[in-house]
Design an enzyme around this catalytic site. Sequence first.
Site, PDB file in Angstrom:
ATOM      1  N   HIS A 113      -9.778 -14.162  27.865  1.00  0.00           N
ATOM      2  CA  HIS A 113      -9.835 -13.096  27.041  1.00  0.00           C
ATOM      3  C   HIS A 113      -8.379 -12.833  26.478  1.00  0.00           C
ATOM      4  O   HIS A 113      -7.530 -12.879  27.402  1.00  0.00           O
ATOM      5  CB  HIS A 113     -10.623 -11.982  27.384  1.00  0.00           C
ATOM      6  CG  HIS A 113     -10.939 -11.012  26.367  1.00  0.00           C
ATOM      7  ND1 HIS A 113     -10.006 -10.343  25.775  1.00  0.00           N
ATOM      8  CD2 HIS A 113     -12.049 -11.017  25.641  1.00  0.00           C
ATOM      9  CE1 HIS A 113     -10.716  -9.554  24.785  1.00  0.00           C
ATOM     10  NE2 HIS A 113     -11.865  -9.870  24.550  1.00  0.00           N
ATOM     11  N   ASP A 118     -19.061 -13.118  26.304  1.00  0.00           N
ATOM     12  CA  ASP A 118     -20.332 -14.227  25.891  1.00  0.00           C
ATOM     13  C   ASP A 118     -20.708 -15.017  26.973  1.00  0.00           C
ATOM     14  O   ASP A 118     -21.653 -15.939  26.704  1.00  0.00           O
ATOM     15  CB  ASP A 118     -19.350 -15.327  25.103  1.00  0.00           C
ATOM     16  CG  ASP A 118     -18.896 -14.248  23.797  1.00  0.00           C
ATOM     17  OD1 ASP A 118     -17.585 -14.004  23.622  1.00  0.00           O
ATOM     18  OD2 ASP A 118     -19.928 -14.010  23.169  1.00  0.00           O
TER      19      ASP A 118
HETATM   20  C1  SDX Z   1     -14.733 -12.842  22.218  1.00  0.00           C
HETATM   21  O1  SDX Z   1     -10.565 -10.231  20.911  1.00  0.00           O
HETATM   22  C2  SDX Z   1     -11.636  -9.803  21.515  1.00  0.00           C
HETATM   23  O2  SDX Z   1     -11.889  -8.742  21.855  1.00  0.00           O
HETATM   24  C3  SDX Z   1     -12.767 -10.743  21.248  1.00  0.00           C
HETATM   25  C4  SDX Z   1     -14.132 -10.289  21.706  1.00  0.00           C
HETATM   26  C5  SDX Z   1     -14.819  -9.225  20.995  1.00  0.00           C
HETATM   27  O3  SDX Z   1     -15.746  -8.507  21.656  1.00  0.00           O
HETATM   28  O4  SDX Z   1     -14.494  -8.969  19.510  1.00  0.00           O
HETATM   29  O5  SDX Z   1     -14.109  -9.918  23.186  1.00  0.00           O
HETATM   30  C6  SDX Z   1     -15.118 -11.364  21.747  1.00  0.00           C
HETATM   31  O6  SDX Z   1     -14.128 -13.474  21.306  1.00  0.00           O
HETATM   32  C7  SDX Z   1     -14.514 -13.241  23.488  1.00  0.00           C
HETATM   33  C8  SDX Z   1     -13.828 -14.648  23.824  1.00  0.00           C
HETATM   34  C9  SDX Z   1     -14.645 -15.685  23.645  1.00  0.00           C
HETATM   35  N1  SDX Z   1     -14.225 -16.923  23.548  1.00  0.00           N
HETATM   36  C10 SDX Z   1     -14.538 -17.792  24.644  1.00  0.00           C
HETATM   37  O7  SDX Z   1     -15.095 -17.710  25.473  1.00  0.00           O
HETATM   38  C11 SDX Z   1     -13.844 -19.389  24.187  1.00  0.00           C
HETATM   39  C12 SDX Z   1     -12.894 -19.876  25.427  1.00  0.00           C
HETATM   40  N2  SDX Z   1     -11.910 -18.795  25.717  1.00  0.00           N
HETATM   41  C13 SDX Z   1     -10.683 -19.105  25.147  1.00  0.00           C
HETATM   42  O8  SDX Z   1     -10.737 -19.868  23.670  1.00  0.00           O
HETATM   43  C14 SDX Z   1      -9.519 -18.229  25.278  1.00  0.00           C
HETATM   44  O9  SDX Z   1      -9.428 -17.712  26.547  1.00  0.00           O
HETATM   45  C15 SDX Z   1      -9.490 -17.227  24.203  1.00  0.00           C
HETATM   46  C16 SDX Z   1      -9.487 -17.582  22.815  1.00  0.00           C
HETATM   47  C17 SDX Z   1     -10.586 -16.085  24.426  1.00  0.00           C
HETATM   48  C18 SDX Z   1      -8.002 -16.456  24.657  1.00  0.00           C
HETATM   49  O10 SDX Z   1      -7.303 -17.109  24.101  1.00  0.00           O
HETATM   50  P1  SDX Z   1      -5.478 -16.742  24.250  1.00  0.00           P
HETATM   51  O11 SDX Z   1      -5.413 -15.358  24.684  1.00  0.00           O
HETATM   52  O12 SDX Z   1      -4.992 -17.197  22.945  1.00  0.00           O
HETATM   53  O13 SDX Z   1      -4.840 -17.384  25.551  1.00  0.00           O
HETATM   54  P2  SDX Z   1      -4.666 -18.815  25.643  1.00  0.00           P
HETATM   55  O14 SDX Z   1      -5.386 -19.663  24.503  1.00  0.00           O
HETATM   56  O15 SDX Z   1      -3.081 -18.818  25.015  1.00  0.00           O
HETATM   57  O16 SDX Z   1      -4.859 -19.312  26.858  1.00  0.00           O
HETATM   58  C19 SDX Z   1      -3.741 -19.045  27.973  1.00  0.00           C
HETATM   59  C20 SDX Z   1      -3.993 -20.188  28.995  1.00  0.00           C
HETATM   60  C21 SDX Z   1      -3.843 -21.256  28.256  1.00  0.00           C
HETATM   61  O17 SDX Z   1      -3.153 -22.399  29.239  1.00  0.00           O
HETATM   62  P3  SDX Z   1      -1.381 -22.894  29.052  1.00  0.00           P
HETATM   63  O18 SDX Z   1      -1.166 -23.236  27.693  1.00  0.00           O
HETATM   64  O19 SDX Z   1      -1.004 -21.321  29.459  1.00  0.00           O
HETATM   65  O20 SDX Z   1      -1.362 -23.481  30.110  1.00  0.00           O
HETATM   66  O21 SDX Z   1      -5.255 -20.181  29.521  1.00  0.00           O
HETATM   67  C22 SDX Z   1      -5.965 -21.229  29.381  1.00  0.00           C
HETATM   68  C23 SDX Z   1      -5.035 -21.927  28.017  1.00  0.00           C
HETATM   69  O22 SDX Z   1      -5.259 -23.370  27.949  1.00  0.00           O
HETATM   70  N3  SDX Z   1      -7.190 -21.083  28.855  1.00  0.00           N
HETATM   71  C24 SDX Z   1      -8.311 -21.675  29.390  1.00  0.00           C
HETATM   72  C25 SDX Z   1      -9.366 -20.834  28.675  1.00  0.00           C
HETATM   73  N4  SDX Z   1      -8.979 -19.747  28.000  1.00  0.00           N
HETATM   74  C26 SDX Z   1      -7.547 -19.853  28.082  1.00  0.00           C
HETATM   75  N5  SDX Z   1      -8.310 -22.718  29.876  1.00  0.00           N
HETATM   76  C27 SDX Z   1      -9.789 -23.321  30.157  1.00  0.00           C
HETATM   77  N6  SDX Z   1     -10.969 -22.486  29.563  1.00  0.00           N
HETATM   78  C28 SDX Z   1     -10.834 -21.530  28.906  1.00  0.00           C
HETATM   79  N7  SDX Z   1     -11.928 -20.586  28.594  1.00  0.00           N
END
Ligand code: SDX
Length: 428
Positions: free
Chosen positions: A306, A363
């Site tokens: 998140h 989710d």
């Molecule tokens: C919702 O904003 C909100 O409030 C949203 C929400 C709402 O109620 O409105 O809460 C609802 O959207 C919840 C999130 C649902 N999405 C997912 O479950 C999809 C999987 N999650 C990711 O796509 C990600 O965690 C996000 C999009 C939710 C957050 O992404 P960020 O904050 O931009 O973080 P990032 O992508 O920069 O990740 C940080 C690191 C990265 O590694 P590095 O590049 O630093 O090496 O963490 C890793 C990412 O690769 N990472 C994950 C991961 N999420 C982040 N690695 C594996 N699996 C994951 N799910």
Amino acid sequence: MADLKAKLELPGNDAIELPVKQGTEGFDVIDISKLGSKGYFTFDPGFLATASCESAITYIDGDQGILLHRGYPIEQLAVESSYLELCYALLYGELPTKTQFDEFMSTVKAHTMVHEQLAFFFRGFRRDAHPMAMLCGVTGALSAFYQDSLDVNDARHREIAAYRLVSKMPTLAAMCYKYSIGQPFVYPRNDLSYAGNFLSMMFAVPCEEYKVNPIIERAMDRIFILHADHEQNASTSTVRLAGSSGANPFACIAAGIASLWGPAHGGANEACLRMLEEIGTVDRIPEFIERAKDKNDSFRLMGFGHRVYKNFDPRAKVMRETCHEVLSELKVNDPLLDVAMELERIALNDEYFISKKLYPNVDFYSGIIMKAIGIPTSMFTVIFALARTVGWISHWKEMLDQPGHKISRPRQLYTGEKSRDFVSIDKR
Ligand code: SDX
């Protein structure tokens, strides 16, 4: 509040003092609106450290795993309140008195039907159209039916639009489902609760009486509560940006639906369930954990991570409890829950996820509950949009209620070509 300042040293021995504004909770903000006078913009792609507005609706503390709606903790609202009561609080700032709630509920019930002509919009879709595609289309189309309340500068029009959207979104969502399975649309029933009426429009058929299962009704209402609002997330920010230009509320909510559809946002619940189905059995979890860590693999563990929560998403905790309650009360033994629980256990003990503070989000469990109560996977994000409509319209209303609001128009860091003369095609 103290008169706080931040001093920014700029290149060339220049500097600027910027006012610091304090809220009631959470981070203070540095007002950088005067920075342009020094020839600088701030740069924050993805808005990791940018407050886009002032709001009193929802507060999130990502480190503590706190979520408050109008000051009330989500854990209490999910157990003590109802979705409609939360709608009132999100829209008006306070939990309603009995009289206020009865009036609000009767108003919402009085607006649950949609114009009969709207039903014809669905016939333009193929039956296998994604329900989110249909919901996005018909929600935008609502503005064609309500010419009488489109003056966004009229507070009463804004209130009527809010009622209409909270009332009609369940009807539209259920119509998307019914159309996709070739069954006739079911009219709203005003003798039922908000969640009960939605279940009836989803699952009733004309040839027999439909009885609402109270366990499923309560679970549905709780899912609505847990998805109602979440500060300035991507879809809410989309609604605010669209609304800042004066676009009508139905068009703004359609924009919010489009933004929510993305798998990184509201589309994650559908993607999470499909991922659990792809994993299939507990013994295949390590393979997917490794893929999630592999920088060369775009695969991510859907339902984990998140932008704000670097601790457990408090909604996921409530959703997890509800998931166990619903499955045991319905005597559903879903192997996907076993996979989900084992995936959660392994991920929460894996150094990669611990170091990146990746916890289950809202989710992760919602899809399992919705599957257990009979909601098809393709409808998961539609349910999320239904529930989030009150959050979107509350932020839209709050923005327009604030005097002096401006159109949102971010700037950029330009990295394109410097000015150059045109070259005719015969000289290129
Ligand atoms: C919702 O904003 C909100 O409030 C949203 C929400 C709402 O109620 O409105 O809460 C609802 O959207 C919840 C999130 C649902 N999405 C997912 O479950 C999809 C999987 N999650 C990711 O796509 C990600 O965690 C996000 C999009 C939710 C957050 O992404 P960020 O904050 O931009 O973080 P990032 O992508 O920069 O990740 C940080 C690191 C990265 O590694 P590095 O590049 O630093 O090496 O963490 C890793 C990412 O690769 N990472 C994950 C991961 N999420 C982040 N690695 C594996 N699996 C994951 N799910």
